[in-house]
Each structure stands twice: as C-alpha cells, then as structure tokens.
Design an enzyme around this catalytic site. Structure first.
Site, PDB file in Angstrom:
ATOM      1  N   ASP A 205       0.835  -1.191   0.000  1.00 50.54           N
ATOM      2  CA  ASP A 205       0.000   0.000   0.000  1.00 50.54           C
ATOM      3  C   ASP A 205       0.878   1.252   0.000  1.00 50.54           C
ATOM      4  O   ASP A 205       1.863   1.326   0.745  1.00 50.54           O
ATOM      5  CB  ASP A 205      -0.902  -0.005   1.236  1.00 50.54           C
ATOM      6  CG  ASP A 205      -2.005   1.036   1.149  1.00 50.54           C
ATOM      7  OD1 ASP A 205      -3.055   0.724   0.574  1.00 50.54           O
ATOM      8  OD2 ASP A 205      -1.815   2.158   1.656  1.00 50.54           O
ATOM      9  N   ASN A 213      -2.931  12.727  -3.787  1.00 53.45           N
ATOM     10  CA  ASN A 213      -4.028  13.125  -4.670  1.00 53.45           C
ATOM     11  C   ASN A 213      -4.567  14.509  -4.315  1.00 53.45           C
ATOM     12  O   ASN A 213      -4.830  15.340  -5.194  1.00 53.45           O
ATOM     13  CB  ASN A 213      -5.160  12.099  -4.599  1.00 53.45           C
ATOM     14  CG  ASN A 213      -4.925  10.909  -5.528  1.00 53.45           C
ATOM     15  OD1 ASN A 213      -4.205  11.007  -6.513  1.00 53.45           O
ATOM     16  ND2 ASN A 213      -5.528   9.782  -5.194  1.00 53.45           N
ATOM     17  N   HIS A 218      -5.050  13.972  -9.268  1.00 54.60           N
ATOM     18  CA  HIS A 218      -5.087  12.545  -9.608  1.00 54.60           C
ATOM     19  C   HIS A 218      -4.098  12.169 -10.710  1.00 54.60           C
ATOM     20  O   HIS A 218      -3.667  11.016 -10.787  1.00 54.60           O
ATOM     21  CB  HIS A 218      -6.512  12.159 -10.017  1.00 54.60           C
ATOM     22  CG  HIS A 218      -7.476  12.150  -8.871  1.00 54.60           C
ATOM     23  ND1 HIS A 218      -7.574  11.113  -7.983  1.00 54.60           N
ATOM     24  CD2 HIS A 218      -8.365  13.089  -8.445  1.00 54.60           C
ATOM     25  CE1 HIS A 218      -8.489  11.383  -7.069  1.00 54.60           C
ATOM     26  NE2 HIS A 218      -8.986  12.579  -7.326  1.00 54.60           N
ATOM     27  N   ASP A 222      -1.804   9.005 -10.295  1.00 56.40           N
ATOM     28  CA  ASP A 222      -1.667   7.925 -11.276  1.00 56.40           C
ATOM     29  C   ASP A 222      -0.202   7.677 -11.619  1.00 56.40           C
ATOM     30  O   ASP A 222       0.217   6.529 -11.829  1.00 56.40           O
ATOM     31  CB  ASP A 222      -2.441   8.265 -12.549  1.00 56.40           C
ATOM     32  CG  ASP A 222      -3.951   8.160 -12.362  1.00 56.40           C
ATOM     33  OD1 ASP A 222      -4.384   7.652 -11.312  1.00 56.40           O
ATOM     34  OD2 ASP A 222      -4.685   8.591 -13.267  1.00 56.40           O
ATOM     35  N   GLU A 248      -4.700   2.411  -4.276  1.00 66.10           N
ATOM     36  CA  GLU A 248      -3.241   2.358  -4.127  1.00 66.10           C
ATOM     37  C   GLU A 248      -2.767   1.015  -3.597  1.00 66.10           C
ATOM     38  O   GLU A 248      -1.640   0.888  -3.116  1.00 66.10           O
ATOM     39  CB  GLU A 248      -2.775   3.474  -3.188  1.00 66.10           C
ATOM     40  CG  GLU A 248      -3.169   3.308  -1.732  1.00 66.10           C
ATOM     41  CD  GLU A 248      -4.541   3.853  -1.407  1.00 66.10           C
ATOM     42  OE1 GLU A 248      -4.753   4.208  -0.226  1.00 66.10           O
ATOM     43  OE2 GLU A 248      -5.406   3.926  -2.303  1.00 66.10           O
TER      44      GLU A 248
END
Length: 346
Positions: A205, A213, A218, A222, A248
């Site tokens: 994670d 974010n 975003h 990404d 994630e």
C-alpha cells in the site's frame, strides 16, 4: 499432412482456455498434437525484443519445459531468428543437419511476445507447413490473447486485476492440496525446509496516497501508481504474479525460499520505491504486509493475515515490511479470526 480441419479443431480446443498463464502451454500442446513429427519451440522475447527464454512441450510430463535462451545453441539457423524479428514476417531455411526450419514472429502481445519455431527432419516425411494456414491460426490466437489480456489486466498499470487474483489463488490452493495428505492435521503444522520454495502473499500500500491526490491531483497520483507497477515488475521474476487490487493497493504472489528471503525481497522493493524521487511529488514510501500461502487457507483468511501485517506496519511508522507469522509469535497481533477450510463463503 495436417489439414485446415486439424488446425480449426486445435484452435477450438485452445480458445477454451481462459487462463492467461496457461495459454502458452495450450498453444504448444495443441501444435505438438497437430504436427507430431516436428520439433516446436516458443522463444519468449524481452520488452526490447531480444530473446529471453526457450520453451518446448514435454509429452512425457505433459508440461512446458523452459530454459534460458542460449544464442550459441538456438534451434534456428544463423541469422534466421534475427531476420524474422526484423521483418515481422515468417521466414524459413534449412539448418546444418538438413532440417527444414520455419520461424513465425508474434509481437505486440505484452507478456506473450514470442517467436514460434518449427523444425522438420529431412527424413522423407511428407509432413510440412502450410505457411498461410499457420499464419491464420496464429492470428486468431493473437486476437484471443488480447481479449484475455484485456479482461485480466488493470487498465492503468497493465498489472493483473483482482478477478484474476481470485482465479489464480484457487489454482495455487488446489495444487497445494494435491501434493499433501488431506485430513491430517499434522500436515498443516509441518514447516518446509529452509531451501524449499513457498508461495508468499504480500499486500502493498502506498503511504499517505490520499495526501498525494489532494495536494497534487489525480494525474500525479496515477504517476505514482504507474511507477510502483514498474518497480514491482522489475523486482520479481516472470513466474511471480503481480496484481493491482484498486486504488493504491497491490498484491504479489511470489515464489521464495523461506521467510528470511521473503522479507528481504520485499525490503528491497520498499527501499527501491523510497529511493525513487518523483518530480514535484518527491519521495514516496510503501508499507507491506506479508504472509505464507498454505493450501488449507481460503483467500479471505490469507488476505486477512496480510492485511493485519500491513495495518501493523502502517500504525508503527509506515515504510515497513511486516511478516504476519512473526507478529503473531511476538504477540503483536492476534491470530486471524477468519476460519480456514475448503469453503469460501462469498
């Protein structure tokens, strides 16, 4: 000489397979059954197009045998493989022993980029290749692989998806049960030797991903996920399986000998992520929970163990690798409350 009906029947059998990891096995076994007098190999290619490994079907063991590609002992005449890769078209020649060798390149298939090699001994046999027919067969196969690949991979990262994990887990668990003595409790307590290869499940994670974010947007989030996917692919071998579960969170099924090596493997991954500086975002870290796959455990039980180890890592500083069994032995976490067994309740 095989007919178009033989190839169509073979294609029907091959496309009945929905497991991407077994498609190469199905292809080689199908062609081996159609062209019984030929030697057939698949040369798997690296991302840059260079040969990586040589695969052939072993009739005796009903399995695909794999060895590293050796340019000095390749199954094609000198320059023939290079010609096929350069032109992207089938090529043929006669090797030093008089065998007729044909090479069919198949590119653009992500992990399935290969060249197929057919070799027929010059023994007077009438069996030969109809190049156009084989090309059509392989074109259908290539399209089928793409469909399977689209269904089993995550669109953003190109890794396998959660649905595929569930299917792969069932296959691994079934394989594990087939080599143990069912019903004997002592089997569950047996520890493998230090050199025995085991399957380890890791949940990975990204730390503080929501902050990334929220702070950068975003698009940058990404970028972090794509970076982690690339580092995961670089850190594990071809037979290890890597998944994006969504958001994630990533999961790895890796074949590693022993707990110490498993922890060291994921420590290296953690350090590689932390050492990689991203423009604007900067340093990113991960927390990783690891557990050992055992055949009598359900997918829920295994993921619960890995999640417990992950939550402990998150709660104790992040940027850590935690092994579930060691946390239980130390009394740091309670044993999983999810019951193990043969039945999955969802």
């Amino acid at each position: 000489m095989p007919s178009s009906r033989d190839l169509l029947d073979g294609l029907a059998h091959l496309t009945g397979n929905r497991n991407a990891q077994r498609l190469e096995y199905s292809l080689l076994k199908t062609l081996d059954g159609i062209y019984e007098s030929a030697c057939i190999w698949a040369i798997q290619l690296k991302a840059d197009g260079r040969p990586r490994s040589l695969h052939s079907f072993d009739r005796k063991h009903d399995a695909v045998m794999t060895v590293p590609f050796d340019p000095a002992h390749q199954p094609t005449p000198a320059g023939l493989l290079e010609q096929a890769l350069a032109t992207g078209k089938p090529v043929a020649d006669v090797d030093g022993s008089g065998s007729r060798v044909s090479v069919f390149p198949m590119s653009g298939l992500n992990e399935f980029s290969i060249c197929l090699v057919f070799s027929f001994d010059d023994d007077g046999s009438n069996e030969s290749l109809d190049t156009l027919l084989v090309e059509s067969f392989l074109s259908v196969y290539r399209n089928f692989v793409r469909l399977i690949d689209d269904a089993q991979t995550d669109e953003l990262t190109g890794l396998l998806n959660r649905k595929t994990f569930d299917e792969n887990f069932r296959d691994l668990a079934t394989l594990g049960r087939s080599v143990t003595r069912p019903g004997l409790e002592e089997d569950r307590r047996q520890e493998p030797g230090p050199e025995a290869t085991e399957t380890w499940v890791a949940v990975i994670d990204v730390d503080d991903f929501k902050k990334i974010n929220d702070s950068f947007g975003h698009v940058y989030g990404d970028e972090v996920l794509i970076l982690l996917a690339r580092l995961l692919q670089q850190s594990f071998r071809d037979n290890d399986l890597i998944y994006r579960f969504g958001g994630e969170e990533f999961v790895v099924l890796a074949q590693i000998a022993g707990a110490d090596r498993a922890v060291a493997t994921f420590e290296r991954l953690k350090d590689a992520v932390a050492d990689y500086g991203l423009p604007r975002v900067g340093r990113v870290t991960t927390s990783i929970g690891v557990t050992r796959l055992q055949s009598y455990k359900t997918v829920s039980a295994v993921l619960d163990e890995a999640d417990q180890a992950l939550y402990y890592a998150k709660a104790h500083g992040k940027n850590r690798v935690c092994l579930y069994d060691r946390l239980v032995a130390e009394g740091a976490v309670e044993p999983s409350s999810i019951q193990t067994g043969e039945i999955e309740l969802f």
